[in-house]
Design a protein around this motif. Structure first.
Motif, PDB file in Angstrom:
ATOM      1  N   UNK A  19      30.820  36.523  37.567  1.00  0.00           N
ATOM      2  CA  UNK A  19      31.791  37.398  36.920  1.00  0.00           C
ATOM      3  C   UNK A  19      31.347  38.859  36.903  1.00  0.00           C
ATOM      4  N   UNK A  20      30.039  39.099  36.761  1.00  0.00           N
ATOM      5  CA  UNK A  20      29.562  40.483  36.617  1.00  0.00           C
ATOM      6  C   UNK A  20      29.037  41.076  37.922  1.00  0.00           C
ATOM      7  N   UNK A  21      28.777  40.258  38.940  1.00  0.00           N
ATOM      8  CA  UNK A  21      28.272  40.797  40.214  1.00  0.00           C
ATOM      9  C   UNK A  21      29.177  41.876  40.804  1.00  0.00           C
ATOM     10  N   UNK A  22      30.502  41.687  40.825  1.00  0.00           N
ATOM     11  CA  UNK A  22      31.355  42.766  41.365  1.00  0.00           C
ATOM     12  C   UNK A  22      31.215  44.070  40.585  1.00  0.00           C
ATOM     13  N   UNK A  23      31.070  43.957  39.266  1.00  0.00           N
ATOM     14  CA  UNK A  23      30.914  45.156  38.440  1.00  0.00           C
ATOM     15  C   UNK A  23      29.599  45.862  38.754  1.00  0.00           C
ATOM     16  N   UNK A  24      28.530  45.091  38.911  1.00  0.00           N
ATOM     17  CA  UNK A  24      27.216  45.672  39.212  1.00  0.00           C
ATOM     18  C   UNK A  24      27.258  46.433  40.534  1.00  0.00           C
ATOM     19  N   UNK A  25      27.860  45.836  41.558  1.00  0.00           N
ATOM     20  CA  UNK A  25      27.898  46.483  42.870  1.00  0.00           C
ATOM     21  C   UNK A  25      28.823  47.685  42.896  1.00  0.00           C
ATOM     22  N   UNK A  26      29.969  47.584  42.240  1.00  0.00           N
ATOM     23  CA  UNK A  26      30.936  48.679  42.305  1.00  0.00           C
ATOM     24  C   UNK A  26      30.507  49.883  41.466  1.00  0.00           C
ATOM     25  N   UNK A  27      29.679  49.664  40.443  1.00  0.00           N
ATOM     26  CA  UNK A  27      29.248  50.773  39.591  1.00  0.00           C
ATOM     27  C   UNK A  27      28.299  51.723  40.315  1.00  0.00           C
ATOM     28  N   UNK A  28      27.447  51.195  41.209  1.00  0.00           N
ATOM     29  CA  UNK A  28      26.385  51.998  41.803  1.00  0.00           C
ATOM     30  C   UNK A  28      26.660  52.419  43.243  1.00  0.00           C
ATOM     31  N   UNK A  29      27.706  51.876  43.864  1.00  0.00           N
ATOM     32  CA  UNK A  29      27.935  52.150  45.276  1.00  0.00           C
ATOM     33  C   UNK A  29      29.183  53.006  45.451  1.00  0.00           C
ATOM     34  N   UNK A  30      28.989  54.257  45.849  1.00  0.00           N
ATOM     35  CA  UNK A  30      30.098  55.188  45.956  1.00  0.00           C
ATOM     36  C   UNK A  30      31.066  54.788  47.060  1.00  0.00           C
ATOM     37  N   UNK A  31      30.542  54.292  48.185  1.00  0.00           N
ATOM     38  CA  UNK A  31      31.428  53.871  49.285  1.00  0.00           C
ATOM     39  C   UNK A  31      32.357  52.758  48.841  1.00  0.00           C
ATOM     40  N   UNK A  32      31.810  51.804  48.102  1.00  0.00           N
ATOM     41  CA  UNK A  32      32.630  50.689  47.622  1.00  0.00           C
ATOM     42  C   UNK A  32      33.641  51.168  46.590  1.00  0.00           C
ATOM     43  N   UNK A  33      33.233  52.069  45.706  1.00  0.00           N
ATOM     44  CA  UNK A  33      34.160  52.607  44.713  1.00  0.00           C
ATOM     45  C   UNK A  33      35.307  53.340  45.386  1.00  0.00           C
ATOM     46  N   UNK A  34      35.002  54.115  46.426  1.00  0.00           N
ATOM     47  CA  UNK A  34      36.054  54.840  47.146  1.00  0.00           C
ATOM     48  C   UNK A  34      37.020  53.871  47.824  1.00  0.00           C
ATOM     49  N   UNK A  35      36.464  52.805  48.428  1.00  0.00           N
ATOM     50  CA  UNK A  35      37.312  51.824  49.110  1.00  0.00           C
ATOM     51  C   UNK A  35      38.194  51.079  48.114  1.00  0.00           C
ATOM     52  N   UNK A  36      37.637  50.724  46.961  1.00  0.00           N
ATOM     53  CA  UNK A  36      38.424  50.030  45.932  1.00  0.00           C
ATOM     54  C   UNK A  36      39.514  50.938  45.379  1.00  0.00           C
ATOM     55  N   UNK A  37      39.175  52.207  45.172  1.00  0.00           N
ATOM     56  CA  UNK A  37      40.166  53.168  44.681  1.00  0.00           C
ATOM     57  C   UNK A  37      41.309  53.314  45.679  1.00  0.00           C
ATOM     58  N   UNK A  38      40.952  53.412  46.953  1.00  0.00           N
ATOM     59  CA  UNK A  38      41.964  53.531  48.003  1.00  0.00           C
ATOM     60  C   UNK A  38      42.843  52.286  48.067  1.00  0.00           C
ATOM     61  N   UNK A  39      42.222  51.110  47.912  1.00  0.00           N
ATOM     62  CA  UNK A  39      42.955  49.850  47.956  1.00  0.00           C
ATOM     63  C   UNK A  39      43.935  49.748  46.796  1.00  0.00           C
ATOM     64  N   UNK A  40      43.480  50.111  45.586  1.00  0.00           N
ATOM     65  CA  UNK A  40      44.345  50.035  44.405  1.00  0.00           C
ATOM     66  C   UNK A  40      45.483  51.043  44.502  1.00  0.00           C
TER      67      UNK A  40
END
Length: 311
Positions: free
Chosen positions: A282-303
């Motif tokens: 449950x928390x692994x996605x939160x851990x990865x998305x908090x520290x990785x800017x590339x992933x945060x940008x991709x998730x933001x773009x997807x949403x």
């Protein structure tokens, strides 16, 4: 009951004694499960759809999210159903299937975390060889090795565990089926075969753990030699999520299976098993998305894309 064939079902441990608390448990589990589905589903979709994330690190992260979805879906839906309907039963084949899937997915996740440590080691300590050592074919082979060896491990453990004669009832002190709880019901010395397999598995787990520790010692030494503070920060930002996930996964599992018998109790065992089987996915996605800017940008773009299409 003289053997396992006379058992048609097992009784799982309930989280609460009253119907009101059972319903409260159901809603809590439902919230956690939906959060895990959403988080891991977003990571899988983002990595699959964004070409900028088609790198070894995110390929392994996609595999990790698939395993997390599988492992939490193996235990939590049944626990939710039992809480909702105030029922503790799980069929004999259902218990065997649950144990097989749980062993398969948890072992595959641990092997994959070991591979991800190697990925971070090569990226930071041998960056000039990264494309050679972690090409697309090598990544597929390493991921396939993690899944395949875990599948073989699960087949051996499940077949061996459910071939044992059981004569000590059918009640399990756990909210899902796991090997130690089945072994407690065995009435034969043949359970020593499974204990032997568990010892071999423990040695393999220890070997992977040593590899991860050695990899991060080398990574730390390499990062501290980076002259610029920005470079050190960027290197740490790619490693810290993986290190946090490994620490959470290993620490909860080790406490669950290596805690002293003197502090063991059904309620504590229930809480600890919940921590290592439900919380990490449950928390692994939160851990990865908090520290990785590339992933945060991709998730933001997807949403944003999903919201724009609905307007």
């Amino acid at each position: 009951m003289s053997n396992g064939s006379s058992i048609t079902q097992f009784l799982l441990l309930a989280f609460a004694d009253t119907q009101e608390l059972q319903l409260l448990t159901f809603w809590l589990f439902l919230g956690i499960y939906l959060a895990a589905l959403l988080g891991n589903g977003l990571i899988i979709t983002a990595v699959a759809c964004d070409h900028r994330l088609h790198t070894p690190m995110f390929f392994f992260l996609l595999n990790l999210s698939v395993l997390d979805l599988g492992s939490i879906s193996t235990t939590l839906p049944k626990a939710m159903a039992n809480s909702l309907w105030d029922n503790r039963a799980i069929s004999y084949p259902g218990c065997a299937a649950q144990l097989f899937m749980l062993v398969f997915l948890v072992v595959a996740e641990y092997f994959l975390l070991t591979v991800m440590a190697y990925d971070r080691y090569v990226a930071i300590c041998k960056p000039l060889h990264y494309g050679t050592l972690l090409g697309s074919r090598a990544c597929v082979h390493m991921a396939a090795a993690a899944w395949g060896s875990a599948f073989l491990n699960a087949v051996l453990h499940t077949a061996n565990t459910f071939s044992l004669p059981l004569c000590r009832g059918n009640a399990l002190d756990q909210f899902f089926c796991e090997i130690p709880q089945i072994l407690k019901l065995s009435c034969s010395d043949s359970y020593l075969r499974e204990v032997g397999l568990l010892v071999v598995g423990a040695c393999l787990v220890l070997g992977c753990f040593v590899f991860i520790v050695v990899s991060y010692v080398q990574i730390l030494r390499a990062v501290l030699r980076i002259p610029s503070e920005q470079g050190r920060h960027k290197a740490f930002s790619t490693c810290l999520p993986h290190l946090a996930v490994v620490s959470l996964f290993v620490s909860t599992a080790m406490f669950a299976y290596l805690k002293p018998p003197s502090i063991s109790s059904p309620s504590l065992d229930l809480v600890v098993s919940f921590l290592y089987s439900v919380v990490p996915p449950a928390v692994n996605p939160l851990i990865y998305s908090m520290r990785n800017q590339e992933l945060k940008d991709a998730l933001k773009k997807l949403i944003q894309s999903a919201v724009f299409q609905q307007q």
